[in-house]
Design a protein around this motif. Structure first.
Motif, PDB file in Angstrom:
ATOM      1  N   THR A  71     -45.932  -4.646 -17.082  1.00  0.00           N
ATOM      2  CA  THR A  71     -46.320  -3.408 -18.107  1.00  0.00           C
ATOM      3  C   THR A  71     -47.838  -3.264 -17.527  1.00  0.00           C
ATOM      4  O   THR A  71     -48.558  -3.896 -16.842  1.00  0.00           O
ATOM      5  CB  THR A  71     -46.254  -3.641 -19.540  1.00  0.00           C
ATOM      6  N   GLY A  72     -48.306  -2.342 -18.272  1.00  0.00           N
ATOM      7  CA  GLY A  72     -49.665  -2.047 -18.165  1.00  0.00           C
ATOM      8  C   GLY A  72     -50.799  -2.619 -19.078  1.00  0.00           C
ATOM      9  O   GLY A  72     -51.962  -2.299 -18.920  1.00  0.00           O
ATOM     10  N   GLY A  73     -50.313  -3.616 -19.764  1.00  0.00           N
ATOM     11  CA  GLY A  73     -51.074  -4.442 -20.479  1.00  0.00           C
ATOM     12  C   GLY A  73     -50.818  -4.243 -21.998  1.00  0.00           C
ATOM     13  O   GLY A  73     -49.929  -3.649 -22.298  1.00  0.00           O
ATOM     14  N   PRO A  74     -51.994  -4.575 -22.766  1.00  0.00           N
ATOM     15  CA  PRO A  74     -52.006  -4.764 -24.237  1.00  0.00           C
ATOM     16  C   PRO A  74     -51.743  -3.149 -24.883  1.00  0.00           C
ATOM     17  O   PRO A  74     -51.190  -3.368 -25.830  1.00  0.00           O
ATOM     18  CB  PRO A  74     -53.154  -5.115 -24.653  1.00  0.00           C
ATOM     19  N   MET A  75     -52.296  -2.207 -24.506  1.00  0.00           N
ATOM     20  CA  MET A  75     -52.071  -0.945 -25.241  1.00  0.00           C
ATOM     21  C   MET A  75     -50.598  -0.585 -24.831  1.00  0.00           C
ATOM     22  O   MET A  75     -49.914  -0.075 -25.772  1.00  0.00           O
ATOM     23  CB  MET A  75     -52.894  -0.012 -24.380  1.00  0.00           C
ATOM     24  N   GLN A  76     -50.127  -0.771 -23.721  1.00  0.00           N
ATOM     25  CA  GLN A  76     -48.723  -0.286 -23.339  1.00  0.00           C
ATOM     26  C   GLN A  76     -47.890  -1.165 -24.070  1.00  0.00           C
ATOM     27  O   GLN A  76     -46.550  -0.941 -24.800  1.00  0.00           O
ATOM     28  CB  GLN A  76     -48.364  -0.339 -22.077  1.00  0.00           C
ATOM     29  N   ALA A  79     -47.256  -0.183 -27.642  1.00  0.00           N
ATOM     30  CA  ALA A  79     -46.457   0.512 -28.095  1.00  0.00           C
ATOM     31  C   ALA A  79     -44.795   0.432 -27.685  1.00  0.00           C
ATOM     32  O   ALA A  79     -43.976   0.708 -28.267  1.00  0.00           O
ATOM     33  CB  ALA A  79     -46.620   1.944 -26.676  1.00  0.00           C
ATOM     34  N   LEU A  80     -44.672  -0.307 -26.569  1.00  0.00           N
ATOM     35  CA  LEU A  80     -43.250  -0.891 -26.379  1.00  0.00           C
ATOM     36  C   LEU A  80     -42.656  -1.612 -27.671  1.00  0.00           C
ATOM     37  O   LEU A  80     -41.515  -1.543 -28.049  1.00  0.00           O
ATOM     38  CB  LEU A  80     -43.260  -1.511 -25.159  1.00  0.00           C
ATOM     39  N   VAL A  81     -43.601  -2.535 -28.286  1.00  0.00           N
ATOM     40  CA  VAL A  81     -43.040  -3.356 -29.288  1.00  0.00           C
ATOM     41  C   VAL A  81     -42.948  -2.502 -30.673  1.00  0.00           C
ATOM     42  O   VAL A  81     -42.075  -2.703 -31.320  1.00  0.00           O
ATOM     43  CB  VAL A  81     -43.941  -4.488 -29.444  1.00  0.00           C
ATOM     44  N   HIS A  82     -43.703  -1.221 -30.683  1.00  0.00           N
ATOM     45  CA  HIS A  82     -43.680  -0.619 -31.884  1.00  0.00           C
ATOM     46  C   HIS A  82     -42.341   0.287 -31.965  1.00  0.00           C
ATOM     47  O   HIS A  82     -41.653   0.453 -32.814  1.00  0.00           O
ATOM     48  CB  HIS A  82     -45.060   0.192 -32.007  1.00  0.00           C
ATOM     49  N   THR A  92     -54.481  -8.073 -26.978  1.00  0.00           N
ATOM     50  CA  THR A  92     -55.624  -8.250 -27.464  1.00  0.00           C
ATOM     51  C   THR A  92     -56.095  -7.579 -28.781  1.00  0.00           C
ATOM     52  O   THR A  92     -55.477  -6.541 -28.936  1.00  0.00           O
ATOM     53  CB  THR A  92     -56.926  -8.084 -26.336  1.00  0.00           C
ATOM     54  N   MET A  93     -57.140  -8.210 -29.527  1.00  0.00           N
ATOM     55  CA  MET A  93     -57.368  -7.792 -30.618  1.00  0.00           C
ATOM     56  C   MET A  93     -57.733  -6.092 -30.829  1.00  0.00           C
ATOM     57  O   MET A  93     -57.654  -5.539 -31.711  1.00  0.00           O
ATOM     58  CB  MET A  93     -58.268  -8.605 -31.452  1.00  0.00           C
ATOM     59  N   GLY A  94     -58.771  -5.801 -29.668  1.00  0.00           N
ATOM     60  CA  GLY A  94     -59.251  -4.403 -29.546  1.00  0.00           C
ATOM     61  C   GLY A  94     -58.308  -3.570 -29.360  1.00  0.00           C
ATOM     62  O   GLY A  94     -58.328  -2.613 -30.293  1.00  0.00           O
ATOM     63  N   PRO A  95     -57.584  -3.859 -28.386  1.00  0.00           N
ATOM     64  CA  PRO A  95     -56.164  -2.690 -28.359  1.00  0.00           C
ATOM     65  C   PRO A  95     -55.306  -2.590 -29.427  1.00  0.00           C
ATOM     66  O   PRO A  95     -55.013  -1.666 -30.007  1.00  0.00           O
ATOM     67  CB  PRO A  95     -55.623  -3.322 -27.162  1.00  0.00           C
ATOM     68  N   ALA A  96     -55.253  -3.899 -30.253  1.00  0.00           N
ATOM     69  CA  ALA A  96     -54.285  -3.817 -31.430  1.00  0.00           C
ATOM     70  C   ALA A  96     -55.005  -3.052 -32.373  1.00  0.00           C
ATOM     71  O   ALA A  96     -54.250  -2.379 -32.981  1.00  0.00           O
ATOM     72  CB  ALA A  96     -54.072  -5.272 -31.784  1.00  0.00           C
ATOM     73  N   ALA A  97     -56.447  -3.159 -32.741  1.00  0.00           N
ATOM     74  CA  ALA A  97     -57.015  -2.552 -33.594  1.00  0.00           C
ATOM     75  C   ALA A  97     -56.950  -0.975 -33.436  1.00  0.00           C
ATOM     76  O   ALA A  97     -56.346  -0.154 -34.331  1.00  0.00           O
ATOM     77  CB  ALA A  97     -58.240  -2.987 -33.853  1.00  0.00           C
ATOM     78  N   GLU A  98     -57.182  -0.455 -32.162  1.00  0.00           N
ATOM     79  CA  GLU A  98     -56.941   0.976 -31.665  1.00  0.00           C
ATOM     80  C   GLU A  98     -55.702   1.477 -31.942  1.00  0.00           C
ATOM     81  O   GLU A  98     -55.587   2.626 -32.536  1.00  0.00           O
ATOM     82  CB  GLU A  98     -57.472   1.053 -30.228  1.00  0.00           C
ATOM     83  N   SER A  99     -54.689   0.516 -31.680  1.00  0.00           N
ATOM     84  CA  SER A  99     -53.090   1.097 -31.916  1.00  0.00           C
ATOM     85  C   SER A  99     -52.876   1.425 -33.222  1.00  0.00           C
ATOM     86  O   SER A  99     -52.157   2.159 -33.439  1.00  0.00           O
ATOM     87  CB  SER A  99     -52.256  -0.041 -31.121  1.00  0.00           C
ATOM     88  N   LEU A 100     -53.311   0.508 -34.072  1.00  0.00           N
ATOM     89  CA  LEU A 100     -52.862   0.550 -35.575  1.00  0.00           C
ATOM     90  C   LEU A 100     -53.764   1.718 -36.103  1.00  0.00           C
ATOM     91  O   LEU A 100     -53.300   2.272 -37.008  1.00  0.00           O
ATOM     92  CB  LEU A 100     -53.298  -0.937 -36.223  1.00  0.00           C
ATOM     93  N   GLY A 101     -54.947   2.071 -35.654  1.00  0.00           N
ATOM     94  CA  GLY A 101     -55.532   3.171 -35.903  1.00  0.00           C
ATOM     95  C   GLY A 101     -55.253   4.483 -35.359  1.00  0.00           C
ATOM     96  O   GLY A 101     -55.744   5.389 -35.698  1.00  0.00           O
ATOM     97  N   GLY A 102     -54.330   4.568 -34.630  1.00  0.00           N
ATOM     98  CA  GLY A 102     -53.886   5.767 -34.046  1.00  0.00           C
ATOM     99  C   GLY A 102     -54.594   6.187 -32.874  1.00  0.00           C
ATOM    100  O   GLY A 102     -54.324   7.318 -32.468  1.00  0.00           O
ATOM    101  N   THR A 103     -55.341   5.291 -32.102  1.00  0.00           N
ATOM    102  CA  THR A 103     -56.070   5.877 -31.140  1.00  0.00           C
ATOM    103  C   THR A 103     -55.565   5.085 -29.733  1.00  0.00           C
ATOM    104  O   THR A 103     -56.381   5.244 -28.618  1.00  0.00           O
ATOM    105  CB  THR A 103     -57.832   5.437 -31.369  1.00  0.00           C
ATOM    106  N   ASN A 104     -54.592   4.803 -29.600  1.00  0.00           N
ATOM    107  CA  ASN A 104     -54.143   4.262 -28.342  1.00  0.00           C
ATOM    108  C   ASN A 104     -53.706   5.372 -27.386  1.00  0.00           C
ATOM    109  O   ASN A 104     -53.144   6.277 -27.972  1.00  0.00           O
ATOM    110  CB  ASN A 104     -52.517   3.532 -28.735  1.00  0.00           C
ATOM    111  N   PRO A 105     -54.260   5.342 -26.287  1.00  0.00           N
ATOM    112  CA  PRO A 105     -54.423   6.424 -25.326  1.00  0.00           C
ATOM    113  C   PRO A 105     -52.678   6.866 -24.810  1.00  0.00           C
ATOM    114  O   PRO A 105     -52.433   7.984 -24.590  1.00  0.00           O
ATOM    115  CB  PRO A 105     -55.179   6.176 -24.200  1.00  0.00           C
ATOM    116  N   ILE A 106     -51.921   5.986 -25.349  1.00  0.00           N
ATOM    117  CA  ILE A 106     -50.491   6.102 -24.656  1.00  0.00           C
ATOM    118  C   ILE A 106     -49.630   7.236 -25.690  1.00  0.00           C
ATOM    119  O   ILE A 106     -48.915   8.022 -25.264  1.00  0.00           O
ATOM    120  CB  ILE A 106     -49.630   4.955 -24.572  1.00  0.00           C
ATOM    121  N   ALA A 107     -50.221   7.041 -26.975  1.00  0.00           N
ATOM    122  CA  ALA A 107     -49.781   7.922 -28.002  1.00  0.00           C
ATOM    123  C   ALA A 107     -50.767   8.299 -28.917  1.00  0.00           C
ATOM    124  O   ALA A 107     -50.662   7.785 -29.961  1.00  0.00           O
ATOM    125  CB  ALA A 107     -48.424   7.565 -28.461  1.00  0.00           C
TER     126      ALA A 107
END
Length: 332
Positions: A71-76, A79-82, A92-107
């Protein structure tokens, strides 16, 4: 979302009885998937080696077909697991926090709250590698406009390392790609530097050491302090025995990694998976040396995600974890 899949599995039918620790105690497999996928990252990086390894281990122990997926790594992976496209992944914790906060660039705008913490993996150090022949032996030596490879687009390295370099006053031309590919480009003179964020030893760096002379560049104390002030990272030292190139520990910064599970997976299934991984650290270290930190006591390094109830139950029972009920996923 299309993903190149690499299945590193033993072809074990889903009907075969589990041979692991849960063979006797978890005969009830209602709702268990017939197969599973672990979202990793690019080949040549630690995520792929580590993730494919524990996927194989779980597959063999629980008798369910499964494997690692490029995959493309933590950000993707978040998204895939969600979405449930992958049952498991790593972040990693940084991308996890961004994803939970709605700032993951994938979505952008989507709060990826169906990705739950499963178990601690290891710390990801941020390190810089250049060919010895380049004369680059420190961050200050990186020339203006240097071509720097930051890993796959959207990876932890690509998300944070460019900003770190900017914070340190480095001007660069940004390049992306899988770690193995970037290693080849460095050897061929198409890159000046690779900025790695991956568990150590990074397979691509170990391979470079075999083929050529490299400099593994540490941060100065001042650079380390500046990065720690600006980013969600902590102090770290890359041990001298990590690479043959190193003669002393290398000063770095790091970010914790956790395995993640889709929050709606059956509790006893996730608990069984966690038991396979966490109950025998020696097996995990044989998969990858970074797993020396894959220890039950590191459960408390999750400061970001809700826990999967199956994982929370395992750590409460086996590691004395004090996980509050409001930090355990309960549906919805």
């Amino acid at each position: 979302m299309k993903n190149q899949s690499i299945r590193m599995v033993a072809a074990i039918g889903a009907t075969v009885l589990a041979t692991g620790a849960f063979a006797g105690s978890h005969e009830n497999r209602d709702g268990w998937p017939e197969s599973f996928t672990v979202g990793t990252a690019s080949q040549g990086g630690t995520y792929f080696a580590y993730g494919s390894g524990w996927a194989n281990l779980v597959s063999e122990e629980l008798g369910i077909t499964g494997g690692g997926e490029v995959t493309g790594g933590p950000m993707q992976n978040m998204a895939l697991v969600h979405t449930g496209e992958a049952q498991f992944g790593m972040t990693t914790m940084g991308p996890a926090a961004e994803s939970l906060g709605g700032t993951n660039p994938i979505a952008p705008g989507l709060q990826m709250n169906k990705a739950c913490a499963m178990f601690p993996m290891y710390q990801t150090p941020f390190s810089v590698t250049a060919l010895s022949s380049s004369g680059i032996a420190s961050v200050a030596d990186i020339p203006d406009g240097a071509r720097i490879g930051f890993g796959p687009a959207g990876s932890t390295s690509d998300t944070y390392f460019p900003r770190m370099m900017e914070t340190l006053g480095v001007n660069f031309e940004r390049r992306n790609g899988g770690w193995s590919d970037l290693g080849g480009q460095l050897q061929d003179g198409l890159l000046d530097v690779i900025a790695f964020a991956a568990g150590v030893p990074v397979p691509a760096v170990s391979q470079l050491e075999v083929q050529t002379d490299v400099n593994i560049i540490e941060f100065t104390e001042e650079e380390q302090a500046k990065i720690m002030e600006a980013f969600p990272v902590s102090e770290f030292e890359i041990a001298a025995d990590t690479y043959t190139t190193l003669e002393a520990p290398a000063r770095s910064v790091s970010m914790w990694n956790f395995a993640i599970a889709n929050c709606d997976l059956p509790e006893n299934f996730v608990k069984a998976v966690v038991d396979v991984v966490m109950s025998d650290n020696e097996r995990m270290v044989n998969i990858h040396r970074a797993a020396r930190s894959t220890l039950p006591e590191n459960w408390d390094k999750n400061k970001v995600m809700m826990w999967h109830p199956g994982a929370a139950a395992w750590f409460k029972e086996n590691a004395g974890a004090d996980i509050p009920d409001d930090l355990v996923y309960s549906g919805g």
